[in-house]
Design an enzyme around this catalytic site. Sequence first.
Site, mmCIF file in Angstrom:
data_model
loop_
_atom_site.group_PDB
_atom_site.id
_atom_site.type_symbol
_atom_site.label_atom_id
_atom_site.label_comp_id
_atom_site.label_asym_id
_atom_site.label_seq_id
_atom_site.Cartn_x
_atom_site.Cartn_y
_atom_site.Cartn_z
ATOM 1 N N GLY A 134 -8.848 15.215 -4.950
ATOM 2 C CA GLY A 134 -8.950 13.982 -5.725
ATOM 3 C C GLY A 134 -8.262 14.083 -7.070
ATOM 4 O O GLY A 134 -8.410 13.195 -7.910
ATOM 5 N N GLY A 194 -4.119 16.598 -1.438
ATOM 6 C CA GLY A 194 -3.054 15.866 -0.768
ATOM 7 C C GLY A 194 -2.069 15.394 -1.816
ATOM 8 O O GLY A 194 -0.996 15.961 -2.016
ATOM 9 N N ARG A 249 0.582 1.085 -0.643
ATOM 10 C CA ARG A 249 -0.347 1.361 -1.750
ATOM 11 C C ARG A 249 -0.406 0.249 -2.813
ATOM 12 O O ARG A 249 -1.490 -0.090 -3.267
ATOM 13 C CB ARG A 249 -0.037 2.717 -2.395
ATOM 14 C CG ARG A 249 -0.140 3.888 -1.414
ATOM 15 C CD ARG A 249 -0.112 5.240 -2.099
ATOM 16 N NE ARG A 249 -1.352 5.526 -2.776
ATOM 17 C CZ ARG A 249 -1.525 5.475 -4.069
ATOM 18 N NH1 ARG A 249 -0.510 5.179 -4.851
ATOM 19 N NH2 ARG A 249 -2.701 5.719 -4.605
ATOM 20 N N TYR A 270 -4.164 -0.961 -2.821
ATOM 21 C CA TYR A 270 -5.003 -0.425 -3.905
ATOM 22 C C TYR A 270 -4.586 -0.941 -5.279
ATOM 23 O O TYR A 270 -5.026 -0.397 -6.293
ATOM 24 C CB TYR A 270 -4.902 1.107 -3.954
ATOM 25 C CG TYR A 270 -5.095 1.813 -2.633
ATOM 26 C CD1 TYR A 270 -6.326 1.814 -1.991
ATOM 27 C CD2 TYR A 270 -4.035 2.505 -2.040
ATOM 28 C CE1 TYR A 270 -6.488 2.486 -0.800
ATOM 29 C CE2 TYR A 270 -4.192 3.177 -0.844
ATOM 30 C CZ TYR A 270 -5.426 3.154 -0.226
ATOM 31 O OH TYR A 270 -5.581 3.817 0.955
ATOM 32 N N CYS A 295 7.277 -10.687 5.523
ATOM 33 C CA CYS A 295 6.827 -12.073 5.398
ATOM 34 C C CYS A 295 5.387 -12.138 4.918
ATOM 35 O O CYS A 295 4.479 -12.590 5.629
ATOM 36 C CB CYS A 295 7.023 -12.809 6.709
ATOM 37 S SG CYS A 295 8.696 -13.425 6.788
ATOM 38 N N GLU A 296 5.184 -11.580 3.760
ATOM 39 C CA GLU A 296 3.949 -11.674 2.991
ATOM 40 C C GLU A 296 4.370 -11.406 1.564
ATOM 41 O O GLU A 296 5.472 -10.900 1.339
ATOM 42 C CB GLU A 296 2.955 -10.570 3.390
ATOM 43 C CG GLU A 296 2.158 -10.894 4.605
ATOM 44 C CD GLU A 296 0.938 -10.004 4.751
ATOM 45 O OE1 GLU A 296 0.276 -9.702 3.748
ATOM 46 O OE2 GLU A 296 0.670 -9.632 5.900
ATOM 47 N N TYR A 356 0.680 9.443 1.130
ATOM 48 C CA TYR A 356 0.166 8.179 1.652
ATOM 49 C C TYR A 356 1.237 7.077 1.643
ATOM 50 O O TYR A 356 0.927 5.905 1.456
ATOM 51 C CB TYR A 356 -1.082 7.743 0.868
ATOM 52 C CG TYR A 356 -2.120 8.832 0.800
ATOM 53 C CD1 TYR A 356 -2.839 9.209 1.933
ATOM 54 C CD2 TYR A 356 -2.357 9.533 -0.393
ATOM 55 C CE1 TYR A 356 -3.774 10.228 1.886
ATOM 56 C CE2 TYR A 356 -3.298 10.561 -0.443
ATOM 57 C CZ TYR A 356 -3.999 10.905 0.687
ATOM 58 O OH TYR A 356 -4.917 11.928 0.638
HETATM 59 N N1 LLP Z 1 -10.274 15.997 1.276
HETATM 60 C C1 LLP Z 1 -10.913 14.947 1.819
HETATM 61 C C2 LLP Z 1 -12.166 15.164 2.522
HETATM 62 C C3 LLP Z 1 -10.368 13.667 1.714
HETATM 63 O O1 LLP Z 1 -11.011 12.627 2.229
HETATM 64 C C4 LLP Z 1 -9.144 13.481 1.020
HETATM 65 C C5 LLP Z 1 -8.543 12.173 0.909
HETATM 66 C C6 LLP Z 1 -8.502 14.607 0.476
HETATM 67 C C7 LLP Z 1 -9.096 15.853 0.615
HETATM 68 C C8 LLP Z 1 -7.207 14.508 -0.261
HETATM 69 O O2 LLP Z 1 -7.374 13.758 -1.435
HETATM 70 P P1 LLP Z 1 -6.163 13.618 -2.462
HETATM 71 O O3 LLP Z 1 -5.846 14.981 -2.999
HETATM 72 O O4 LLP Z 1 -4.981 13.104 -1.725
HETATM 73 O O5 LLP Z 1 -6.644 12.683 -3.512
HETATM 74 N N2 LLP Z 1 -4.771 6.492 0.857
HETATM 75 C C9 LLP Z 1 -5.370 6.607 -0.443
HETATM 76 C C10 LLP Z 1 -6.049 7.942 -0.638
HETATM 77 C C11 LLP Z 1 -7.098 8.173 0.402
HETATM 78 C C12 LLP Z 1 -7.658 9.537 0.310
HETATM 79 C C13 LLP Z 1 -8.476 9.841 1.506
HETATM 80 N N3 LLP Z 1 -9.044 11.139 1.448
HETATM 81 C C14 LLP Z 1 -4.296 6.416 -1.503
HETATM 82 O O6 LLP Z 1 -3.146 6.236 -1.152
HETATM 83 O O7 LLP Z 1 -4.612 6.413 -2.694
#
Ligand code: LLP
Length: 417
Positions: A234, A277, A314, A318, A344-345, A372
């Site tokens: 996160g 991620g 995104r 979001y 087309c949006e 993402y």
């Molecule tokens: N671990 C778990 C259990 C997760 O659910 C996630 C992300 C991560 C690690 C990796 O988190 P990160 O380092 O990427 O923040 N699509 C959304 C983000 C959804 C994240 C879902 N889970 C976006 O584009 O902001």
Amino acid sequence: MSEISVFTDNPLEIRYVQGLDLLDICKQYGAPLYVYNADKIIDQIEQLRQSFSGVNLKIKYAAKALTNLSVLKLMKSQGIGLDAVSIQEAQIGLIAGFKPSEILFSPNCVSFDEIQEGVNMGLRINLDNLSMLENFGQTYGNSVPCCIRLNPHIFAGGNAKISVGHIDSKFGISTHQMKEIVALVEKYNIHINGLHVHTGSDILDPEVFLLGAQVVFDAAAHFSDLEFIDFGSGFKVAYKADDHPTDITDLGKKLTIAFKNFCQNYGRELELWFEPGKFLVSEAGLLLVKVNVVKTTPVSIFAGVDSGQNHLIRPMMYDAYHNIINISNPKGKKRTYNVVGYICETDTLGNSRDLNEIRVGDILAIKNAGAYAFSMSSNYNSRFRPAEVLIIYGEAKLIRKRETLEDILRNQVEIDV
Ligand code: LLP
């Protein structure tokens, strides 16, 4: 580490990656195009490792952010493990060369069949609900270890959709249900080898991670055979020039102290896991798009590009801010544009942006397209997904071909009507 960790929106700095001109790459592979910089990914890994050099750190890349095989192979080459949330992500991981034991399988709301498939594949298992834990105990007893994902009841994250650690979230087992967890673990003699928390994505404040850590440390007293604590991820990354990312160095210092204290009390040194991620791949990626139309209306100027929410959802999903740079006209006079897609949006990629003058045919670079972006792309409007290029060791390598009509039609079954 190279000098690319600093946020820049200087078109001339963006345009050259590892000495290669993105305009040439775009000419070769065509627009739109995702381009990833391997050096930036390696830099991020290095930064995390340096910040946590005082503990036994294991990084499990959250494959969901960007699942291209070559990116996974790059992670593997850097000694990184994997966090997979579906059997398919784990399978791709295995194809990329990860050992099953290097993959943590953390699905949510899947059937027990999928958990069993994970066990049969030899993955490490992370369970996030009581009924699964019961099934797991009944089926495997003490023979297969598992990790438990706790819901720490912390509200954090860049927006409500990506906040997953609060009391009303579907993720994790509530810390208020610790009695039930312990009862099941004792009943079936389950070997709990890890505890896990993840509160959300785009979390700026290191204190949130420390709060989550305290929740796991308290819970750990119930489990005597732990091997690791997984603090999820996160970490916030920078999306614009005045944006602050999570201070990883500060977090590293504080969490290292807290973790060492915890390990001392626990009586053993455990591994400290993270599963980033965004932090590893977001800033490494650009989506290069070509301008189809410059349209002046009585109130604004639109730059309409050959991409849209089908390649980068995104901003729509979001309200995420992605910086946009005109790399074709770095010295052009600044004007204000709405950069929009061809879907087309109303797929606005950037609203009211001051950009160097945009001309039809210019290439715009959309930043933070490593995480993402491709992984959440679609064929909406029956448009093709772009190709992907990885710039590695000073060379631009094609790592996914642009789709064709055949790809879109592949699984359709045409019947006589
Ligand atoms: N671990 C778990 C259990 C997760 O659910 C996630 C992300 C991560 C690690 C990796 O988190 P990160 O380092 O990427 O923040 N699509 C959304 C983000 C959804 C994240 C879902 N889970 C976006 O584009 O902001």
